[in-house]
Enzyme design. Structure first.
Site, PDB file in Angstrom:
ATOM      1  CE  LYS A  70      -2.735  -0.433   3.535  1.00 20.27           C
ATOM      2  NZ  LYS A  70      -2.387  -1.207   4.694  1.00 20.27           N
TER       3      LYS A  70
ATOM      4  CG  LEU B  34       6.512   0.227  -3.133  1.00 26.61           C
ATOM      5  CD1 LEU B  34       7.057  -1.178  -3.369  1.00 26.61           C
ATOM      6  CD2 LEU B  34       7.217   1.150  -3.933  1.00 26.61           C
TER       7      LEU B  34
ATOM      8  CB  CYS C 264      24.020   5.429  13.233  1.00 24.22           C
ATOM      9  SG  CYS C 264      23.027   5.787  14.900  1.00 24.22           S
TER      10      CYS C 264
ATOM     11  CD  GLN D 174      27.315   4.928  18.450  1.00 22.21           C
ATOM     12  OE1 GLN D 174      26.854   4.021  18.767  1.00 22.21           O
ATOM     13  NE2 GLN D 174      26.790   5.939  18.506  1.00 22.21           N
TER      14      GLN D 174
ATOM     15  NE  ARG E  32      18.083   6.358  24.900  1.00 24.18           N
ATOM     16  CZ  ARG E  32      16.694   7.379  24.104  1.00 24.18           C
ATOM     17  NH1 ARG E  32      17.060   8.261  24.711  1.00 24.18           N
ATOM     18  NH2 ARG E  32      15.819   6.456  24.254  1.00 24.18           N
TER      19      ARG E  32
ATOM     20  CG  HIS F 170      20.616   7.078  10.823  1.00 23.26           C
ATOM     21  ND1 HIS F 170      20.795   5.682  10.502  1.00 23.26           N
ATOM     22  CD2 HIS F 170      20.553   7.705  11.755  1.00 23.26           C
ATOM     23  CE1 HIS F 170      20.855   5.051  11.214  1.00 23.26           C
ATOM     24  NE2 HIS F 170      20.668   6.129  12.587  1.00 23.26           N
TER      25      HIS F 170
ATOM     26  CD  GLU G  67      20.156   5.550   7.067  1.00 20.81           C
ATOM     27  OE1 GLU G  67      20.938   5.845   6.739  1.00 20.81           O
ATOM     28  OE2 GLU G  67      19.820   4.038   8.112  1.00 20.81           O
TER      29      GLU G  67
HETATM   30  N1  GLN Z   1      23.171   2.266  19.763  1.00 25.14           N
HETATM   31  C1  GLN Z   1      23.591   3.849  19.138  1.00 25.14           C
HETATM   32  C2  GLN Z   1      23.381   5.002  20.023  1.00 25.14           C
HETATM   33  O1  GLN Z   1      21.815   4.870  20.207  1.00 25.14           O
HETATM   34  C3  GLN Z   1      23.702   3.692  17.945  1.00 25.14           C
HETATM   35  C4  GLN Z   1      22.005   4.200  17.321  1.00 25.14           C
HETATM   36  C5  GLN Z   1      21.226   3.883  15.515  1.00 25.14           C
HETATM   37  O2  GLN Z   1      22.673   3.308  15.251  1.00 25.14           O
HETATM   38  N2  GLN Z   1      20.650   4.636  14.950  1.00 25.14           N
HETATM   39  O3  GLN Z   1      23.525   6.482  19.822  1.00 25.14           O
END
Ligand code: GLN
Length: 554
Positions: free
Chosen positions: A17, A19, A381, A385, A462, A507, A509
């Site tokens: 739906k 799409l 993200c 890290q 976070r 992000h 993307e």
């Molecule tokens: N868990 C990590 C944080 O909260 C990365 C979050 C994520 O990749 N969206 O910072």
């Protein structure tokens, strides 16, 4: 006044739906109309932010920081209309708002009921995105007709046409016409039943979009039209698309759905102009190279968990005319089998975002492999890290380095909690969310990809890079190529001397489109194409020298 299109779904869930709604939006925009899109979700969570990607697929984040359903990703990839907090409502939000009003005394003396209080609230959410500048509002109702949860939403959209006039509303019902092998024919009965259910609650669909694996015959169309009480030209075939989701709008055009909508709602439309999308299909169909990318994540088996990432890789493939094979790889499998066996054949490695400790060491291993073998790497993200953790442990020599999300006792918490996150206890909607500006380091790969030094990207996390380690890592050639404009938060890292190693705290993307690939994804895929070509040249060279045994191998 805006006109309204309501999209419902019947027979089964997962019919596409989102799409289909996005494709309709795209076609109307390509007829010069201003479109705004919205999804109403019947579940009770206030938003999908706290749901597992296994259950619900990815959480799609908007500029304003709202955490929304992944269908909004389709809307943004297909259309240009701005999406905001008002573009996704859930039963949870609707009830929360009605209950807050009740507590404030706004209904004093009255019994608060589903009809009219909940339905009024739903209608006001629909009206919120209708304005003088918007020609059409498309509202998709999540779930399947017949579900208990979606009933208040269906009742609200039924009432909506009474409020604003039948001529201003159009109901599109997406349904399944299954092929029964044993009978050797398409079956229209489930569609009849599902339309029957809609009619029982007072909604007569104007258009039926029929998902099917085989073409509908004239007989099938006539039967559906007759039993479902719609004109035959309003029976629209949407055949399964194996090649690309970006074909969907074209099949709707073949059935003249855009024209039907424009006429029925008397919209001030221009002739359809699809040049940009025809160009993208042309590129998709005629690739000049073929590469493969490994996506090393926690939810490898669940395609929807990384939906926007897979789409963004595809967009970059379209931009570089490269057919990209995307292989999800479970990071835990790397922990068990080692990176060489699982990653040696890929032209690029992408480590996506995520939460929770499971599979972290596999991600760190995959990143190490990409760093040491000079394989293009894009970290996103949690991926960034992990890249910092890997660098700390294996380049800067900080034994036991970790993120404090996973190891509270780590001697080197290279990723740690943001100050303003320390006191937060609620899980929903409390991360660092939405669009944030960043400044890029001139001359870095990131600055080259973006073609500028000021960017804005969407966040959902976070934890952050721990600035205590900044100078120490810089001394080991880690490049902090993107930071918040005040320089305090690290947004992008690169490794000097590596051909393409970029990891971002945000992000990217969420801002990629098929018609304009995101700069970082575009750069990543371009690097993977180069890597592929150089690897092919190296292996040709190796075969040649294998065939010349008289030559000494150094
Ligand atoms: N868990 C990590 C944080 O909260 C990365 C979050 C994520 O990749 N969206 O910072």
């Amino acid at each position: 006044m805006s006109k309204h299109i309501f999209v419902t779904g019947g027979v089964v869930s997962s019919l596409g739906k989102g799409l289909t709604s996005a494709s309709i939006g795209m076609l109307l925009e390509h007829r010069g109309l201003t479109v705004r899109m919205q999804k109403l979700d019947p579940y009770i969570n206030v938003d999908p932010g706290t749901m597992s990607p296994y259950q619900h697929g990815e959480v799609y984040v908007l500029d304003d920081g709202s955490e929304t359903d992944l269908d909004l990703g389709h809307y943004e990839r297909f259309t240009d209309g701005q999406l905001t907090r008002n573009s996704n409502y859930t039963t949870g939000q609707i009830y929360q708002s009605v209950i807050n009003k009740e507590r404030r005394g706004e209904f004093l003396g009255k019994t608060v009921q589903v009809i009219p209080h909940i339905t009024n609230e739903i209608k006001s959410c629909i009206s919120k995105i209708a304005d003088d500048e918007t020609d059409v509002v498309i509202t998709e109702i999540g779930g399947t007709v017949g579900d208990i949860e979606s009933q208040p939403f269906l009742e609200a959209i039924r009432q909506y046409s009474l409020d604003i006039g039948k001529e201003n509303c159009l109901y599109i019902h997406l349904t399944l016409v299954p092929y029964l092998k044993a009978a050797g024919e398409l079956k229209t009965k489930p569609t009849q039943h599902s339309v029957g259910q809609l009619r029982e609650i007072g909604i007569q669909p104007d258009v039926l979009v029929c998902r099917t694996e085989r073409s509908l015959s004239v007989d099938d169309r006539e039967k559906i039209a007759l039993f479902c009480n719609v004109p035959i030209r309003a029976v629209i075939e949407e055949k399964d698309k194996d090649f690309s989701i970006y074909e969907v709008p074209f099949s709707l055009v073949e059935n003249e759905l855009d024209e039907l909508i424009v006429r029925r709602l008397t919209l001030p439309a221009e002739p359809l102009e699809l040049e940009d999308w025809q160009d993208l299909m042309q590129r998709l169909r005629n690739p000049r190279s073929e590469i493969s990318i490994a996506v090393v994540g926690k939810y490898a088996a669940h395609r929807d968990a990384y939906k926007s990432i897979y789409e963004a890789i595809d967009h970059a493939g379209i931009a570089h005319r490269s057919q990209v094979r995307i292989q999800p790889i479970q990071s835990e499998q790397i922990e068990a089998e080692g990176p060489e066996r699982l990653l040696s054949t890929y032209d690029g490695i992408l480590v996506p975002g995520g939460f929770g400790e499971r599979g972290i060491e596999g991600k760190v291993e995959a990143i190490r492999y990409a760093r040491e073998r000079s394989i293009p790497l894009l970290g996103i993200c949690l991926g960034m890290q992990c890249a910092v953790i890997e660098f700390a442990r294996n380049v800067a020599g900080l034994k036991g380095a970790h993120s404090s999300e996973f190891d509270k006792e780590s001697p080197h918490p290279v990723i740690c909690l943001l100050d303003d996150q320390q006191t937060i206890t609620d899980k929903g909607g409390t991360m660092r969310l939405g669009a944030q500006p960043a400044a890029l380091e001139p001359g870095s790969i990131a600055a080259e990809c973006y073609g500028g030094q000021e960017i804005s990207e969407r966040h959902r996390h976070r934890y952050e890079f721990n600035n205590v380690y900044r100078q120490q890592f810089e001394a080991h050639d880690l490049v902090f190529s993107g930071t918040s404009p005040d320089g305090k938060l690290v947004e992008i890292i690169e490794i000097a001397g590596h051909p393409w190693f970029v990891a971002a705290q945000f992000h990217p993307e969420f801002k990629s489109k098929p018609t304009s690939a995101h700069p970082l994804f575009s750069g990543f895929v371009e690097a993977a194409v180069t890597y592929h070509a150089s690897r092919a040249a190296r292996s040709q060279e190796a075969t040649r020298s294998d065939n010349q045994p008289w030559k000494s191998k150094s």
